[in-house]
Design an enzyme around this catalytic site. Sequence first.
Site, short mmCIF file in Angstrom:
data_model
loop_
_atom_site.label_atom_id
_atom_site.label_comp_id
_atom_site.label_asym_id
_atom_site.label_seq_id
_atom_site.Cartn_x
_atom_site.Cartn_y
_atom_site.Cartn_z
N ASP A 22 91.67 -81.35 91.64
CA ASP A 22 91.57 -79.95 91.24
C ASP A 22 90.35 -79.24 91.79
O ASP A 22 90.38 -78.03 92.00
CB ASP A 22 91.69 -79.78 89.72
CG ASP A 22 90.56 -80.42 88.94
OD1 ASP A 22 90.00 -81.43 89.41
OD2 ASP A 22 90.25 -79.93 87.84
N ASN A 177 82.39 -83.29 82.50
CA ASN A 177 81.23 -82.57 83.05
C ASN A 177 80.06 -82.55 82.09
O ASN A 177 78.90 -82.65 82.51
CB ASN A 177 81.63 -81.14 83.44
CG ASN A 177 82.48 -81.10 84.68
OD1 ASN A 177 82.63 -82.09 85.39
ND2 ASN A 177 83.05 -79.94 84.95
N HIS A 255 92.05 -77.78 85.85
CA HIS A 255 90.79 -77.43 85.20
C HIS A 255 89.94 -76.49 86.06
O HIS A 255 89.56 -75.40 85.63
CB HIS A 255 89.96 -78.71 84.92
CG HIS A 255 90.63 -79.72 84.07
ND1 HIS A 255 90.98 -79.49 82.77
CD2 HIS A 255 90.99 -81.00 84.34
CE1 HIS A 255 91.53 -80.58 82.25
NE2 HIS A 255 91.55 -81.51 83.19
N ASP A 256 89.63 -76.93 87.26
CA ASP A 256 88.68 -76.20 88.10
C ASP A 256 89.24 -74.90 88.68
O ASP A 256 88.52 -73.89 88.73
CB ASP A 256 88.15 -77.11 89.21
CG ASP A 256 87.44 -78.34 88.65
OD1 ASP A 256 86.78 -78.20 87.60
OD2 ASP A 256 87.55 -79.41 89.24
#
Length: 329
Positions: A22, A177, A255-256
């Site tokens: 991603d 993260n 997500h990203d």
Amino acid sequence: MTPARIILDTDPGLGAPGADIDDGLAIALALRSPEVVLEALTIVVGNVDVQVGYANAGALLERLGAGHVPVALGAGRPLVEDLAPLRALFDRHLPEAQRPAQRPPDPDGSGDAARLLVDLVMASPGEITIVAIGPMTNLATAIALEPGFAAAVGELVLMAGAATTYAHNVTTIADFNAYADPEALQMVLDSGAPVRMVGLDQTSRVLLDRGDAQRMRDGGDRFGMWAADCTDAWIDFLGTAFPERPEHADACFLHDPLTVAAVIDPSLLTWAPAHVAVELEGRIARGMAVADRGLALMPPAGPPNAQVAIDTDVERFRSLFLDRMAVSR
């Protein structure tokens, strides 16, 4: 409207067998969106080793026709704890032949990521948005390096935590993260910089399935066709590695890309002020990022230090993402 100038601070796995895709799709989304201009990539250890991420980033930019974008090598380990044990949890699912190989270091010495972040931000105060979609180590290092950095950055948009529920993808309460370098995330939150956070409670609502991959493949763009093949391979890996997660039988998370989309079109998400703090001491709860919006019986733990995403227009985001991944070129 003048495009937003952004730096992506990232740990790209796209291109390394068995690594999450991603981050690479987020880079492609930024490059294919006229609302933003990608000024640089800064690479941090996370999904992959920092040297692998650096090599992947360069290869991705070349594949996307953007070899002019600077890439700077950044932190190879978190501020306090070693990331290797956490990375080993992911590597154990890969056959030895598919584990990413160690790559040579930055061949031309072009980049300390924190220094590049400082130089670009300080040269254009208020104009640079940094989108951090890996651990926050490079950002924390830049803050420590230059006292004026936090006041000069236009905005920090972070993929971390959760505002409406637990962010469980590494532990039951912590996301990758935040857990990978909680001290760095807390330094960013304490810096006084303007912060927006897109958490896993929102990013886990946006999925890329095999049908979407076929749409990218059918778009006639060589990158889209390659990314579609990588998507199918990543879904295959997730289904094998995490059979207890039914969402991975036919899909993976974006997500990203959603975090990049929060800069392309902030109205895709609903935002609320919150005081965000990270658990640093406890072993069980280490890395939990708590977004206190003052909704409980107790008063907030402190004044707001971030705007947090509390809802997402999933279909509008998916339309934007897929339209730009399937562009014919």
